[in-house]
Scaffold this active site. Sequence first.
Site, PDB file in Angstrom:
ATOM      1  N   ARG A 107      17.432  53.279   6.797  1.00  0.00           N
ATOM      2  CA  ARG A 107      17.307  51.932   6.238  1.00  0.00           C
ATOM      3  C   ARG A 107      18.465  51.033   6.673  1.00  0.00           C
ATOM      4  O   ARG A 107      18.268  49.854   6.992  1.00  0.00           O
ATOM      5  CB  ARG A 107      17.231  52.003   4.708  1.00  0.00           C
ATOM      6  CG  ARG A 107      17.025  50.669   4.015  1.00  0.00           C
ATOM      7  CD  ARG A 107      16.866  50.853   2.523  1.00  0.00           C
ATOM      8  NE  ARG A 107      15.620  51.507   2.190  1.00  0.00           N
ATOM      9  CZ  ARG A 107      14.482  50.863   1.923  1.00  0.00           C
ATOM     10  NH1 ARG A 107      14.445  49.547   1.944  1.00  0.00           N
ATOM     11  NH2 ARG A 107      13.394  51.526   1.627  1.00  0.00           N
ATOM     12  N   TYR A 219      12.546  64.014   7.619  1.00  0.00           N
ATOM     13  CA  TYR A 219      12.278  63.489   8.964  1.00  0.00           C
ATOM     14  C   TYR A 219      13.592  63.042   9.590  1.00  0.00           C
ATOM     15  O   TYR A 219      14.561  62.725   8.894  1.00  0.00           O
ATOM     16  CB  TYR A 219      11.264  62.344   8.941  1.00  0.00           C
ATOM     17  CG  TYR A 219      11.580  61.187   8.014  1.00  0.00           C
ATOM     18  CD1 TYR A 219      12.460  60.171   8.373  1.00  0.00           C
ATOM     19  CD2 TYR A 219      10.957  61.094   6.777  1.00  0.00           C
ATOM     20  CE1 TYR A 219      12.718  59.109   7.535  1.00  0.00           C
ATOM     21  CE2 TYR A 219      11.201  60.035   5.923  1.00  0.00           C
ATOM     22  CZ  TYR A 219      12.084  59.033   6.306  1.00  0.00           C
ATOM     23  OH  TYR A 219      12.341  57.983   5.461  1.00  0.00           O
ATOM     24  N   ASP A 296       9.183  43.652  -2.632  1.00  0.00           N
ATOM     25  CA  ASP A 296       9.231  44.331  -3.931  1.00  0.00           C
ATOM     26  C   ASP A 296       9.189  43.366  -5.105  1.00  0.00           C
ATOM     27  O   ASP A 296       8.724  43.727  -6.194  1.00  0.00           O
ATOM     28  CB  ASP A 296      10.503  45.180  -4.033  1.00  0.00           C
ATOM     29  CG  ASP A 296      10.388  46.493  -3.287  1.00  0.00           C
ATOM     30  OD1 ASP A 296       9.298  46.790  -2.761  1.00  0.00           O
ATOM     31  OD2 ASP A 296      11.391  47.225  -3.227  1.00  0.00           O
TER      32      ASP A 296
END
Length: 393
Positions: A107, A219, A296
């Site tokens: 991120r 991942y 969001d």
Amino acid sequence: MSPPQVVVAGAGIGGLSAALALARCGYAVTVLERALVLEEAGAGVQLAANATRCLAALGVLERAREVAVNPRAFRVMDGRRGVALAEAEMADAVAARFGGPFLVIHRADLQQVLLEAVRREPLIRLLLGRTIEGFEEEPGVVAVDASGSGRLETHSGLALIGADGVRSVVRRQLQPRALPVYQQRAAWRATVPVEALPPDLADPVTRLWLGPGAHLVSYPVRAGREVNLVAVTPDKRGVHGWGLDADPAELLRHYAGWSAQARALLAAPAHWLRWALYDLEPMESWGTGRVTLLGDAAHAMLPFLAQGAAQAIEDSAVLAAELAGRADDIPAALRRYEARRMDRTARVQTAARGMARIYHLAGPARLARDLVMRARSGEAMLERYRWIYEWQP
């Protein structure tokens, strides 16, 4: 003639994407961000084709590729037995199928890629350390009050885009009853260097480990140098925040009886952070007049379809498309943006809640789910969400 002005609240992935998209179609954008420094929030992000197409349109996809990983495969694992339930090819195969690459990225790296582009864009002004206090519509303009450094500032624009997260101040003024819903689960997040893992867990594969009451995702990120881990467990503590220190021993207790592989992943990080999972009920309205919501703030969702960031990036593309060349009728353009986005994001929110139940099944229901997964191919699992991945900006 001066370019039309827009104010964006929030400099997360959605806010930065919106600023770039709006600047690309001729708007001057002021971004107001509460944090004094833009630092890592969370850990990994999965970017399916619907998101990477938008990043390509913003001109940042190739830079993102440099710090991301294009996984070779997606594998669903039985968390307790350590065997594969289903597998799908990724990389070139999935890019050909859905018209764009699927990437996994840290991120902070994605935010940095967007931030670099924002700082190169002369039409964007990023102001840090500004906390939105409220807004007021005036004839032809919206005035946004923000505090910072002990003083109150007012920033005016033709529109205000509330991209200020699940606890949005802009949404609170627009929709005071639209409160975040705690879903009685926590996500535990960590990253670990690949050299700290066995080779069979350090390959470029996205793994989803399923078990009763909990699941685990792993991942690679940071161009393959680290592996991102997200463990989701039941939790009664609704304390909100990305950066809450967590007890590794408590986490491991949730995974007692899981396979040696899964527990090796969970034991590898020296430090975990815990994040309480909230989402929003789909709303009937996102905005009014010259104000709307994005990301969001509008449609916070559970992470079980890996679409939170992607839907915010999609929002940005549609917002800019509707506002392009329409500075003379901003309210109508914002309502068209909302109309194009609300049904889709509500569907993704609902589907993510459904996956929360499926991932955490126990007893006979879990066994039935696993039988279905074994009977179907991994490609069929991806096809189930073609309606998400094939979306075009």
